[in-house]
Design a protein around this motif. Sequence first.
Motif, mmCIF file in Angstrom:
data_model
loop_
_atom_site.group_PDB
_atom_site.id
_atom_site.type_symbol
_atom_site.label_atom_id
_atom_site.label_comp_id
_atom_site.label_asym_id
_atom_site.label_seq_id
_atom_site.Cartn_x
_atom_site.Cartn_y
_atom_site.Cartn_z
ATOM 1 N N ASP A 263 0.870 -1.172 0.000
ATOM 2 C CA ASP A 263 0.000 0.000 0.000
ATOM 3 C C ASP A 263 0.903 1.217 0.000
ATOM 4 N N LEU A 264 1.082 1.825 -1.184
ATOM 5 C CA LEU A 264 2.022 2.937 -1.308
ATOM 6 C C LEU A 264 1.528 4.188 -0.609
ATOM 7 N N LEU A 265 0.226 4.383 -0.577
ATOM 8 C CA LEU A 265 -0.301 5.574 0.086
ATOM 9 C C LEU A 265 -0.014 5.524 1.580
ATOM 10 N N HIS B 247 10.731 4.283 -2.758
ATOM 11 C CA HIS B 247 10.647 5.096 -3.967
ATOM 12 C C HIS B 247 10.791 4.233 -5.219
ATOM 13 N N ILE B 248 11.756 3.313 -5.197
ATOM 14 C CA ILE B 248 11.931 2.406 -6.332
ATOM 15 C C ILE B 248 10.675 1.561 -6.541
ATOM 16 N N LEU B 249 10.176 0.995 -5.461
ATOM 17 C CA LEU B 249 8.984 0.150 -5.552
ATOM 18 C C LEU B 249 7.796 0.944 -6.059
ATOM 19 N N VAL C 298 5.640 -0.048 -9.242
ATOM 20 C CA VAL C 298 4.231 -0.412 -9.064
ATOM 21 C C VAL C 298 3.335 0.484 -9.897
ATOM 22 N N ARG C 299 3.620 1.769 -9.959
ATOM 23 C CA ARG C 299 2.775 2.690 -10.725
ATOM 24 C C ARG C 299 2.915 2.487 -12.230
ATOM 25 N N PHE D 276 7.510 -4.405 -12.819
ATOM 26 C CA PHE D 276 6.761 -5.070 -11.746
ATOM 27 C C PHE D 276 5.619 -5.833 -12.371
ATOM 28 N N GLU D 277 5.591 -7.143 -12.140
ATOM 29 C CA GLU D 277 4.537 -8.005 -12.694
ATOM 30 C C GLU D 277 3.638 -8.499 -11.572
#
Length: 227
Positions: free
Chosen positions: A139-141, A160-162, A166-167, A225-226
């Motif tokens: 959950d990036l938020l 930040h990389i993730l 993900v986006r 990212f898959e």
Amino acid sequence: MTRVLVVEDEPQLVRALEINLRARKYEVDSATDGSTALQLASAWPPDAVLLDLGLPDMDGIEVIRRLRSWCKAPILVVSARNTSDEKVEALDSGADDYITKPFSMDELLARLRAATRRTEPTAQSGDSGRVTTKDFTVDLLAKKARRGGEDVRLTPTEWHILEVLVRNRGKLVSQRDLLQEVWGPNFRTHSNYLRVYMAQLRRKLEADPSHPEYLITAPGMGYRFET
């Protein structure tokens, strides 16, 4: 006001950093050894740490590891050690950036601004910042990752990389674009940084880091990212 912890045993450099940081409205705490630094960080949690590796009481790598056990603030190493192995060890231990002495004060301040920006929460819409896989959730938020029912601790740079991957899930993100997004335009050729951090992310998130299902490398090209 952003609080910066300066960990450095050279008095003249400490003074120069204090003057430049306070002139730019940073709060500054200073420590000349690792033990004092850890005590200050516990009493007044910093928003960022500038850390020399050559301290009188313990190696800076140990300070990084101890801070990382509870502190999420970005750690910027400022050191005269300049071999690739030493830089990789610091980054692998939890540092977010590595600045070699002697350095430009303007560059250091720019790197500090970039590091603290990466920790600022960003508003998102819809569910674009949440991903659920059979092995973990992100959950990036909320800046939270969970695996096996437990929280996974990620550094600001790992987040930040993730977040970038993900986006753009399902799409290839080139090495140059990822380096520029996370570290800035001066780092577009530092692919060794990405290798270190991708290895860390895989160890923390993938069921089998040596055969990743989600954090995929396209050799010589980039990452995706898959799900």
